[in-house]
Design an enzyme around this catalytic site. Sequence first.
Site, short mmCIF file in Angstrom:
data_model
loop_
_atom_site.label_atom_id
_atom_site.label_comp_id
_atom_site.label_asym_id
_atom_site.label_seq_id
_atom_site.Cartn_x
_atom_site.Cartn_y
_atom_site.Cartn_z
N GLU A 229 35.98 44.42 32.86
CA GLU A 229 36.42 43.68 34.05
C GLU A 229 35.90 44.42 35.28
O GLU A 229 36.10 45.63 35.42
CB GLU A 229 37.94 43.55 34.10
CG GLU A 229 38.50 42.64 33.02
CD GLU A 229 40.01 42.55 33.04
OE1 GLU A 229 40.54 41.44 32.94
OE2 GLU A 229 40.66 43.62 33.14
N ASP B 174 37.55 44.23 26.62
CA ASP B 174 37.25 43.78 27.99
C ASP B 174 36.34 44.71 28.77
O ASP B 174 36.52 45.94 28.74
CB ASP B 174 38.54 43.68 28.82
CG ASP B 174 39.51 42.64 28.31
OD1 ASP B 174 39.07 41.71 27.63
OD2 ASP B 174 40.71 42.76 28.63
N GLU C 69 41.13 41.63 21.60
CA GLU C 69 40.29 41.45 22.79
C GLU C 69 39.69 42.79 23.20
O GLU C 69 40.33 43.83 23.07
CB GLU C 69 41.14 40.87 23.94
CG GLU C 69 40.37 40.52 25.18
CD GLU C 69 41.24 39.84 26.23
OE1 GLU C 69 41.00 40.05 27.43
OE2 GLU C 69 42.17 39.08 25.85
N TRP D 207 46.58 41.72 41.78
CA TRP D 207 46.56 43.05 41.17
C TRP D 207 45.21 43.77 41.25
O TRP D 207 45.16 45.01 41.15
CB TRP D 207 46.95 42.97 39.69
CG TRP D 207 45.96 42.20 38.83
CD1 TRP D 207 45.98 40.88 38.56
CD2 TRP D 207 44.82 42.74 38.15
NE1 TRP D 207 44.92 40.53 37.75
CE2 TRP D 207 44.20 41.66 37.47
CE3 TRP D 207 44.27 44.01 38.02
CZ2 TRP D 207 43.04 41.81 36.71
CZ3 TRP D 207 43.12 44.17 37.25
CH2 TRP D 207 42.51 43.08 36.60
#
Length: 326
Positions: free
Chosen positions: A142, A140, A138, A232
């Site tokens: 974000e 990412d 993966e 989080w």
Amino acid sequence: MITRKSNTAEEPHSVLITLESLIQQTLMERKASSLMVNLLLIAALIAVFCSLSQAEVKGSFDDNFSKSCPESHFKTSEDGQIWYLSLDKKAGCGFMTRQKYRFGWFSMKLKLVGGDSAGVVTAYYMCTEDGAGPTRDEVDFEFLGNRTGEPYLIQTNVYKNGTGGREMRHVLWFDPTEDFHSYSLLWNSHQLVFFVDEVPIRVYKNANYTNNFFPNEKPMYLFSSIWNADDWATRGGLEKTDWKNAPFVSTYKDFSVDGCQWEDPFPTCVSTTTKNWWDQYNSWHLSSDQKLNYAWVQRNLVIYDYCQDTKRYPEKPEECWLSPWD
């Protein structure tokens, strides 16, 4: 008289030569004019063809993606080229490409949730599967929402065979909620580069030996989603999502991919061929201008780098010894 005859004989000959020259010049001018017209016509046809080709590449949302959310949480503009994903207390929304890729250039323009977006995460990433499988690869982007007036944080991460923990966090040099900005990934067997508006913000290198940190063996889909991560995402979970501000909407357009499509059972992406620009020598490292931009980002925008986190990693991970400048 001979002289006169000679003179009178030369005059028509001169005139004839002059006429022939004029005729040849006129024909040449016409040919040149005709050639120019033909070239312009060809150029126009090429432009039309390219325009049509680009339109065909874009297609509709359903041509390129499948979505996973209630219909109420996904909307498009009238022409279908702008997509709106929304999050409320009941559900979020996401989509993924129908096609898998191994290596290439992948880009999308996003406009992030405005206002108080604490707890909200907009994710734009590539993954080998639809789900957080234990052996997934993966890559990412974000985007971590924040309280009104506080800057967005952009977190990047890389997983290989299910192992991540390779986070970096940056602030941006603009407000990503005011307008669209491009977020792109360059992926080849030598490096992964994360771009924001074509400025490299992170360089993740491969080694010249078999390793367990660089994802280069498995094809990946491209995903995006908006979801609640208030356990989080904002100040480590201290700031919770204020559902009074829902729905939270992230906006997308201009999906672009120039990559190697994975086709079973004999994919063309098994080995690199260097036929594509993203797999040639110049794409194996940053250019001189990119290095200048990257250096500026490193000095001014990085707020967390796992390679520098000695409490978390008393022994520096092996990929952290690889230079992004090479």
